[in-house]
Design an enzyme around this catalytic site. Structure first.
Site, PDB file in Angstrom:
ATOM      1  CE  LYS A 111      15.189 -53.707  33.884  1.00 37.29           C
ATOM      2  NZ  LYS A 111      15.653 -52.338  33.755  1.00 37.29           N
ATOM      3  CG  ASP A 143      27.348 -67.074  33.046  1.00 36.35           C
ATOM      4  OD1 ASP A 143      26.739 -66.216  32.806  1.00 36.35           O
ATOM      5  OD2 ASP A 143      27.595 -68.215  32.971  1.00 36.35           O
ATOM      6  CG  HIS A 188      14.593 -43.006  33.850  1.00 40.35           C
ATOM      7  ND1 HIS A 188      13.819 -44.222  33.745  1.00 40.35           N
ATOM      8  CD2 HIS A 188      15.422 -43.226  35.150  1.00 40.35           C
ATOM      9  CE1 HIS A 188      14.426 -45.123  34.525  1.00 40.35           C
ATOM     10  NE2 HIS A 188      15.257 -44.527  35.280  1.00 40.35           N
TER      11      HIS A 188
HETATM   12  C1  MEV Z   1      14.022 -49.531  35.862  1.00 40.56           C
HETATM   13  O1  MEV Z   1      15.369 -50.097  35.155  1.00 40.56           O
HETATM   14  C2  MEV Z   1      14.229 -50.081  37.374  1.00 40.56           C
HETATM   15  C3  MEV Z   1      13.395 -49.773  38.222  1.00 40.56           C
HETATM   16  O2  MEV Z   1      11.917 -49.927  37.349  1.00 40.56           O
HETATM   17  C4  MEV Z   1      13.393 -50.402  39.502  1.00 40.56           C
HETATM   18  C5  MEV Z   1      12.138 -50.238  40.466  1.00 40.56           C
HETATM   19  O3  MEV Z   1      11.048 -50.004  40.013  1.00 40.56           O
HETATM   20  O4  MEV Z   1      12.420 -50.624  41.632  1.00 40.56           O
HETATM   21  C6  MEV Z   1      13.192 -48.219  38.647  1.00 40.56           C
END
Ligand code: MEV
Length: 448
Positions: free
Chosen positions: A283, A299, A396
């Site tokens: 992700k 896409d 964050h």
């Molecule tokens: C957050 O959008 C993405 C992370 O969780 C990816 C990861 O844990 O490697 C920070």
């Protein structure tokens, strides 16, 4: 059933009428909703018509931030990368990884292959050997009948590379496939591939109905569907970074360069062996990939679907990136199947996508594959680096705090005070609300 919420002929209404209907049926404050959604209409009618043309039943435009991550050295060219993403910290993380690798050799990337796949799925109840015998003649007819569709792509250096007949009857009674491989040059090729496949479906039916060597029963064939596959393991790019381990400092307060490299390597290995971690790890990779895919109007659903299938290609879902430390050199790489276009689709129609491609120096599809794989790797590097050193919350929190303060309509002064106050505290919705309540009661600030 709530009858008043069912509508017929909706698509025939004008945009304003559609909006009025939705506002009236689904909102407590129809006029306010109309005003708000219409405030996002483009002030230039011609521009708005372009956006309305992308989809159906449009009511308004949905904004996402368009940002840039500078200092990306990829194959010795320095790019500023356009990114469209709603998640805070993604662009900052990409930029920080880009800067980290800028003077450590930068990102390298190489396109391994660019073959795309399409399939005609069909049912046929005849003798498989008869179909095999007929296949050379069938192939010729397929190619002849689709010649008008393929001519232009062939002029550009692409076209149909191969057609295979696959016997799938061991999995599903009477089920066969035409598996077709394509080169689509600088376009993603979805329209081209699907047009060719639909033509093949028609020709296949026609061929079978007239083929002299077939029995009467064998003259019947059902085309179930003809469609490209979004799984393109042979449209593959590799991006990598590498440097001597001792050059990896600075890398966190408590870790030496070697300790950092080893811990990073272990984190990537965990994502290779554990699907729960692999999903989050990937992700993070797609945070970067999707942002550039969106910025260039490619896409993203196709890109995601393909990447995740590839990640599970040996039967277990694993990380797409890999890491090794060999003879004192840290190496981190990403193999990514990805089908992209720099011509066709929305790439030239969406005004900001056009600017994104211009910002990237009008890349070919090959170059864009290399750029996007490098950004995915950078994003992954930044995430794993944070995870094995400070943790991700620290990075964050600033954006998170900003978003909460915006929600509470904080003034500039309140923002400054809040950033200062939360420097060494945990940010949460309730903590920020409490801070603002106290601050406002002391200063009697009027929000807004
Ligand atoms: C957050 O959008 C993405 C992370 O969780 C990816 C990861 O844990 O490697 C920070």
């Amino acid at each position: 059933m709530q009858k008043q919420k069912i509508v017929s002929g909706f698509s025939k209404l004008s945009k304003r009428e559609k909006l009025e209907w939705v506002a009236k049926h689904f909102f407590k404050d129809p006029e306010g909703v109309m005003r708000e959604l219409m405030s996002f209409w483009h002030r230039d009618d011609d521009q708005q018509r372009i956006f309305d043309g992308f989809s159906e039943n449009t009511l308004s435009n949905y904004y996402l931030p368009f940002g840039v991550a500078p200092n990306f050295r990829i194959n010795d060219t320095v790019y500023s990368i356009p990114m469209v993403i709603e998640e805070s910290s993604v662009v900052a993380a990409a930029s920080s990884a880009a800067k980290y690798w800028l003077n450590r050799g930068g990102f390298k990337a190489e396109v391994i292959k660019t073959t795309k796949i399409g399939q005609v799925h069909f049912s046929w109840a005849g003798d498989t050997e008869n179909l095999r015998d007929a296949f050379p003649a069938l192939k010729q007819k397929l190619q002849q009948d689709a010649a008008d569709i393929t001519a232009n792509m062939e002029k550009r250096g692409g076209g149909v590379l191969d057609i295979q007949l696959l016997d799938m009857t061991h999995l599903e009674e009477n089920y066969y496939q035409l598996k077709v491989s394509f080169e689509t040059c600088d376009s993603m090729g979805a329209n081209f591939i699907n047009s060719v496949l639909e033509s093949y479906g028609d020709s296949l039916r026609a061929f079978v109905s007239q083929y002299a060597a077939f029995s009467d029963e064998e003259r019947d064939l059902e085309v179930i569907m003809a469609i490209l596959s979004n799984y393109t393991p042979e449209c593959l790019v590799r991006a990598w970074v590498e440097c001597p381990v001792e050059e990896m400092a600075p890398c966190g307060d408590d870790l030496t360069a070697r300790e950092f490299a080893e811990k990073f390597n272990k984190a990537v290995r965990i994502a290779r062996i554990d699907p729960y971690r692999a999903t989050t790890h990937n992700k993070g990779i797609f945070n970067g990939i999707d942002a550039v895919v969106l910025a260039t109007a490619n896409d993203f659903r196709a890109v995601e679907a393909c990447g995740h299938t590839y990640a599970a290609r040996d039967g277990q879902y694993r990380s797409l990136s890999q890491c090794e430390i060999k003879e004192g050199v840290f190496r981190f790489w990403l193999d990514l199947p990805i089908a992209l276009g720099t011509v066709g689709g929305l790439t030239r129609l969406h005004p900001i996508a056009r600017r994104s491609l211009e910002m990237l120096g009008e890349p070919s599809a090959h170059e864009l594959m290399q750029i996007i794989a490098s950004v995915g790797l950078a994003q992954n590097f930044a995430a794993v680096r944070s995870l094995v050193t400070t943790g991700i919350q620290k990075g964050h929190m600033k954006m998170h705090l900003h978003n909460i303060l915006t929600h509470f309509e904080a003034t500039e002064n309140e923002m400054l005070e809040a950033f200062n106050y939360f420097k060494d505290k945990v940010v949460s919705f309730s903590a920020v609300r409490e801070f603002l309540e106290i601050f406002r009661s002391k200063t009697k600030t009027i929000p807004g």
